[in-house]
Design a protein around this motif. Structure first.
Motif, PDB file in Angstrom:
ATOM      1  N   LEU A  46     -68.011 -62.768  15.829  1.00 17.61           N
ATOM      2  CA  LEU A  46     -66.902 -62.377  16.700  1.00 17.61           C
ATOM      3  C   LEU A  46     -66.993 -63.078  18.052  1.00 17.61           C
ATOM      4  N   ALA A  47     -68.217 -63.251  18.544  1.00 21.15           N
ATOM      5  CA  ALA A  47     -68.398 -63.970  19.805  1.00 21.15           C
ATOM      6  C   ALA A  47     -67.946 -65.419  19.670  1.00 21.15           C
ATOM      7  N   ASP A  48     -68.266 -66.032  18.527  1.00 23.83           N
ATOM      8  CA  ASP A  48     -67.825 -67.412  18.277  1.00 23.83           C
ATOM      9  C   ASP A  48     -66.300 -67.496  18.230  1.00 23.83           C
ATOM     10  N   LEU A  49     -65.684 -66.547  17.499  1.00 26.72           N
ATOM     11  CA  LEU A  49     -64.229 -66.559  17.349  1.00 26.72           C
ATOM     12  C   LEU A  49     -63.526 -66.240  18.665  1.00 26.72           C
ATOM     13  N   GLU A  50     -64.149 -65.431  19.505  1.00 25.08           N
ATOM     14  CA  GLU A  50     -63.542 -65.099  20.804  1.00 25.08           C
ATOM     15  C   GLU A  50     -63.332 -66.353  21.639  1.00 25.08           C
ATOM     16  N   ARG A  51     -64.198 -67.327  21.466  1.00 25.67           N
ATOM     17  CA  ARG A  51     -64.072 -68.564  22.233  1.00 25.67           C
ATOM     18  C   ARG A  51     -62.848 -69.382  21.813  1.00 25.67           C
ATOM     19  N   THR A  52     -62.293 -69.087  20.642  1.00 23.42           N
ATOM     20  CA  THR A  52     -61.146 -69.857  20.145  1.00 23.42           C
ATOM     21  C   THR A  52     -59.809 -69.183  20.462  1.00 23.42           C
ATOM     22  N   LEU A  53     -59.841 -68.035  21.160  1.00 27.59           N
ATOM     23  CA  LEU A  53     -58.588 -67.335  21.464  1.00 27.59           C
ATOM     24  C   LEU A  53     -57.652 -68.239  22.264  1.00 27.59           C
ATOM     25  N   PRO A  54     -56.373 -68.287  21.881  1.00 29.30           N
ATOM     26  CA  PRO A  54     -55.409 -69.060  22.677  1.00 29.30           C
ATOM     27  C   PRO A  54     -55.070 -68.320  23.965  1.00 29.30           C
ATOM     28  N   LYS A  55     -54.423 -69.004  24.899  1.00 30.40           N
ATOM     29  CA  LYS A  55     -53.912 -68.334  26.089  1.00 30.40           C
ATOM     30  C   LYS A  55     -52.725 -67.469  25.678  1.00 30.40           C
ATOM     31  N   VAL A  56     -52.803 -66.200  25.985  1.00 28.83           N
ATOM     32  CA  VAL A  56     -51.797 -65.229  25.536  1.00 28.83           C
ATOM     33  C   VAL A  56     -50.814 -64.959  26.660  1.00 28.83           C
ATOM     34  N   SER A  57     -49.522 -64.908  26.300  1.00 36.01           N
ATOM     35  CA  SER A  57     -48.493 -64.722  27.332  1.00 36.01           C
ATOM     36  C   SER A  57     -48.221 -63.251  27.638  1.00 36.01           C
ATOM     37  N   GLY A  58     -48.443 -62.374  26.660  1.00 31.93           N
ATOM     38  CA  GLY A  58     -48.152 -60.952  26.853  1.00 31.93           C
ATOM     39  C   GLY A  58     -46.716 -60.579  26.555  1.00 31.93           C
ATOM     40  N   LYS A  59     -45.857 -61.576  26.295  1.00 34.67           N
ATOM     41  CA  LYS A  59     -44.458 -61.327  25.935  1.00 34.67           C
ATOM     42  C   LYS A  59     -44.148 -62.012  24.616  1.00 34.67           C
ATOM     43  N   GLY A  60     -43.465 -61.301  23.731  1.00 32.46           N
ATOM     44  CA  GLY A  60     -43.110 -61.867  22.440  1.00 32.46           C
ATOM     45  C   GLY A  60     -41.908 -62.791  22.523  1.00 32.46           C
ATOM     46  N   VAL A  61     -41.595 -63.419  21.392  1.00 35.25           N
ATOM     47  CA  VAL A  61     -40.526 -64.416  21.370  1.00 35.25           C
ATOM     48  C   VAL A  61     -39.163 -63.801  21.690  1.00 35.25           C
ATOM     49  N   ILE A  62     -38.910 -62.576  21.243  1.00 36.99           N
ATOM     50  CA  ILE A  62     -37.626 -61.936  21.535  1.00 36.99           C
ATOM     51  C   ILE A  62     -37.491 -61.660  23.023  1.00 36.99           C
ATOM     52  N   GLN A  63     -38.566 -61.227  23.657  1.00 30.04           N
ATOM     53  CA  GLN A  63     -38.527 -60.965  25.099  1.00 30.04           C
ATOM     54  C   GLN A  63     -38.234 -62.238  25.888  1.00 30.04           C
ATOM     55  N   GLN A  64     -38.642 -63.370  25.347  1.00 33.05           N
ATOM     56  CA  GLN A  64     -38.469 -64.621  26.074  1.00 33.05           C
ATOM     57  C   GLN A  64     -37.187 -65.369  25.716  1.00 33.05           C
ATOM     58  N   LEU A  65     -36.757 -65.288  24.437  1.00 34.65           N
ATOM     59  CA  LEU A  65     -35.614 -66.085  24.000  1.00 34.65           C
ATOM     60  C   LEU A  65     -34.430 -65.268  23.509  1.00 34.65           C
ATOM     61  N   GLY A  66     -34.617 -63.973  23.267  1.00 32.69           N
ATOM     62  CA  GLY A  66     -33.534 -63.166  22.718  1.00 32.69           C
ATOM     63  C   GLY A  66     -33.580 -63.126  21.196  1.00 32.69           C
ATOM     64  N   THR A  67     -32.561 -62.507  20.595  1.00 30.52           N
ATOM     65  CA  THR A  67     -32.548 -62.340  19.144  1.00 30.52           C
ATOM     66  C   THR A  67     -31.645 -63.335  18.421  1.00 30.52           C
ATOM     67  N   ARG A  68     -30.815 -64.068  19.168  1.00 37.32           N
ATOM     68  CA  ARG A  68     -29.922 -65.048  18.530  1.00 37.32           C
ATOM     69  C   ARG A  68     -29.880 -66.313  19.393  1.00 37.32           C
ATOM     70  N   ILE A  69     -30.271 -67.414  18.781  1.00 33.03           N
ATOM     71  CA  ILE A  69     -30.314 -68.693  19.507  1.00 33.03           C
ATOM     72  C   ILE A  69     -29.394 -69.658  18.776  1.00 33.03           C
ATOM     73  N   PRO A  70     -28.359 -70.192  19.446  1.00 30.14           N
ATOM     74  CA  PRO A  70     -27.385 -71.050  18.761  1.00 30.14           C
ATOM     75  C   PRO A  70     -27.972 -72.405  18.377  1.00 30.14           C
ATOM     76  N   ALA A  71     -27.338 -73.025  17.405  1.00 26.17           N
ATOM     77  CA  ALA A  71     -27.735 -74.373  16.983  1.00 26.17           C
ATOM     78  C   ALA A  71     -27.258 -75.395  18.004  1.00 26.17           C
ATOM     79  N   LYS A  72     -28.020 -76.460  18.162  1.00 26.20           N
ATOM     80  CA  LYS A  72     -27.586 -77.589  18.986  1.00 26.20           C
ATOM     81  C   LYS A  72     -26.699 -78.488  18.122  1.00 26.20           C
ATOM     82  N   GLY A  73     -25.492 -78.730  18.569  1.00 29.96           N
ATOM     83  CA  GLY A  73     -24.561 -79.526  17.783  1.00 29.96           C
ATOM     84  C   GLY A  73     -23.989 -78.727  16.626  1.00 29.96           C
ATOM     85  N   GLU A  74     -23.539 -79.422  15.598  1.00 28.39           N
ATOM     86  CA  GLU A  74     -22.941 -78.764  14.436  1.00 28.39           C
ATOM     87  C   GLU A  74     -23.967 -77.908  13.706  1.00 28.39           C
TER      88      GLU A  74
END
Length: 418
Positions: free
Chosen positions: A139-167
């Motif tokens: 567990l100590a070894d794996l703890e060193r591989t933890l990514p930087k965590v933002s604390g906010k999920g994708v919905i909190q940051q981008l919303g629930t519907r993201i339109p397509a670029k172009g057609e």
């Protein structure tokens, strides 16, 4: 089937050379137990748990034996009849499988907790004191591989519907996952933006939850089914054309929801609807996407990249070629195949925690092959594989400049303007 074609594909057999450590051997043990020839004792349970569940044996099998389904049924039967769970094991299983992973809001709290852990200096203190190592060196070894965590999920940051670029080419549902959204939120964000750039409208249903993979692999089949039903409802109500995963481990269970619910007739039609729409992010980009033009390199120097397969993306979703096609299309990339790239890295869900000795042995040999490519980047398509390869780099890399990176992050940085 007793032909043995599965043996050279099996990581644990390759490491030990023992028949019992092979798919053929484990199936023989299952049959002997069912037939009453042997008791399902501790040794039997240990051997079932020693399997990585990578399912590399399935593509190698000429008779198409569904080994993955057999090992999950065996573990489910063990869990249903075992009385050996005591003390902390029982507490941890209940916490993980009942109280944490099924609840997206609690996984979000986990992400916030990790954010505080990293930003307050507590992580630095823990590492200096070696506190995690008091419980488990792994567990100590794996703890060193933890990514930087933002604390906010994708919905909190981008919303629930993201339109397509172009057609708009299609409407896709983004499966955000639990660990992916709490620990690898930036990769989720880049997944959504990459899909949008490629011509897809992206919907992220708020009511989705954990995929159930860890439950299914650990003998908690009932809970896996409940999670599957909730996800099916969420994406059906969203009315999407495809369901996109950026984690091979999640995608493999999602694409088999029809099998998971095969004994529930009321769910047959819905589970089949769901399963046939599941695609990995790399696959949808190659097959349906309008790919953004990669930015041209500033010099003639090319980065050397090798790809480490996600076992479940390769063996269950049959999506091993798409990531390679995307990487090979980048003008600044030299793609170098690693020997045994399709062999498991030893992560396998929580295998590297529950079976650290075998996991580390497999990882060491994996890094020998990775080092031989002299790659600058080791690219993979699953968060567990990513953390395992980061651990491998930390312990065994020849080149201190080599990095492990998720394919979405690698593609986004070269295809999408910030």
């Amino acid at each position: 089937m007793r032909c043995g074609f599965c043996l050279p594909a099996c990581p644990t057999f390759k490491e030990t050379g023992l028949e019992a450590e092979s798919p053929r051997g484990r199936i023989a043990l299952m049959k002997a137990t069912v037939d009453g020839v042997m008791e399902p004792n501790d040794q039997f349970e240990d051997q079932m748990n020693h399997c990585l569940g990578c399912r590399a044996c399935e593509p190698a099998c000429p008779a198409d034996v569904k080994y993955g389904q057999l090992i999950e049924q065996a573990r489910d039967a063990i869990e249903a009849h075992t009385v050996r769970h005591r003390g902390w094991v029982k507490v941890v299983r209940k916490l993980v499988f009942k109280q944490l992973f099924p609840h997206q809001n609690r996984m979000g709290l986990l992400g916030k907790g990790l954010r505080i852990y990293q930003k307050t200096g507590l992580q630095t203190a823990v590492r200096k004191t070696g506190a995690v190592g008091l419980f488990s060196k792994q567990l100590a070894d794996l703890e060193r591989t933890l990514p930087k965590v933002s604390g906010k999920g994708v919905i909190q940051q981008l919303g629930t519907r993201i339109p397509a670029k172009g057609e708009k080419l299609a409407t896709v549902g983004m499966f955000r996952g639990c660990l992916m959204d709490s620990m690898f939120t930036e990769t989720n964000n880049k997944t959504v933006r990459l899909l949008s750039e490629a011509g897809f409208e992206v919907i992220i249903p708020e009511s989705q939850n954990c995929c159930g993979a860890l439950h299914a692999h650990s003998g908690e089949t009932h809970d896996a089914k409940q999670l599957a039903k909730s996800n099916i409802r969420a994406f059906q109500e969203a009315g999407v054309d495809y369901i996109i995963s950026n984690a091979g481990g999640c995608g493999a269970i999602l694409i088999e929801y029809d099998h998971l619910l095969h004994d529930e007739p009321d769910w047959r039609e819905q589970s089949e609807w769901f399963a046939k729409r599941v695609k990995d992010i790399s696959t949808i980009l190659v097959e349906k996407g309008r790919l953004p033009q990669p930015s041209q390199p500033q010099s003639n120097d090319r980065v050397r990249v090798t790809y480490q397969d996600s076992c479940h993306l390769r063996n269950v979703m049959k999506g091993g070629n798409s990531p390679r096609k995307l990487l090979a299309a980048l003008p600044d990339v030299e793609l170098v195949e690693m020997k045994d790239a399709g062999s498991c890295c030893g992560s396998a869900g929580i295998y590297n925690v529950t079976q650290p000795e075998m996991a580390n042995q497999i990882l060491e040999h994996k890094m020998e092959n990775a080092n031989a490519t002299k790659a600058h980047y080791i690219v993979t398509s699953n968060p567990g594989c990513l953390m395992q390869m980061k651990l491998g780099i930390d312990k065994h890399a020849d080149n201190d400049r080599v990095q492990a990176v998720h394919i979405v992050d690698f593609l986004f940085d070269r295809m999408v303007k910030s």
